[in-house]
Motif scaffolding. Sequence first.
Motif, short mmCIF file in Angstrom:
data_model
loop_
_atom_site.label_atom_id
_atom_site.label_comp_id
_atom_site.label_asym_id
_atom_site.label_seq_id
_atom_site.Cartn_x
_atom_site.Cartn_y
_atom_site.Cartn_z
N SER A 184 0.86 -1.19 0.11
CA SER A 184 -0.19 0.00 -0.02
C SER A 184 0.68 1.13 0.04
O SER A 184 2.11 1.00 0.29
N GLU A 185 0.33 2.42 -0.11
CA GLU A 185 0.93 3.55 -0.44
C GLU A 185 1.67 4.20 1.16
O GLU A 185 2.62 4.80 1.15
N ALA A 211 2.40 0.94 -6.30
CA ALA A 211 1.58 0.97 -5.17
C ALA A 211 1.71 2.31 -4.37
O ALA A 211 0.98 2.58 -3.62
#
Length: 239
Positions: A184-185, A211
């Motif tokens: 995820s970021e 991502a």
Amino acid sequence: MRDVDQATTLPEAVLDPILEREPAAPRITWYDDATGARIELSGLTLANWAVKTANLVRDEFGLTPGARVAVLLPAHWQTAAVLLGCWWAGTEVVLHPDPDAELVFAAADRLAETEDAPEVAALSLDPMGAPVRDLPLGVTDYATAVRVHGDQFHPGGAGAALDGMPVQEVFTAARKSAARQGFSESDRILSSGSWDTAEELIDRYIAVLAAGASLVQVTNPDPAQRDRRVETERVTRVL
């Protein structure tokens, strides 16, 4: 910002969202445990190196979109910039010696594999980007050459991106890889893996950017350093 699904080049797809959201945040942190070196690049700094590389590819070496470039380099912060620069220039990257390559980016210890290449740019892989000493005649020193090139680049199109795969195919594969690995970021991802094949490069580098995550890449990893590095770098995932 351009819709990433309609991006012409891979850097537009993976970097534009990062530069829009967190341009100054760390994007690649590189360690060499054999020397103790540590280099950190923000999204802006990585993009700047990549843009300069794209201008080098187009203006100094004269390559046009669709040309093939062999990248004979290990997982390294300079390799990260070279790859993005080649893709910004619309060229196709292969990760092995190729008789059809019009340009080769090679580590100094792999120059013997470039003897028949029309153009060669050598990298010392020095932590601070120092030049290669005593280069053979006709070989360009990347660190010296890239610095004089401009900080703006306007893509002129693209051919295949990676070993015959079109841009959107690579980007889709990277997004699927990121989802499969749970990136995820907000992630800070620690890796000591190689980028020697297209699959490795997608899983260990492009997927991280796709991502919106950041990468801590370690060369010559020392297992004794791992736990402390996870803590000090705020690593959330280990590959």
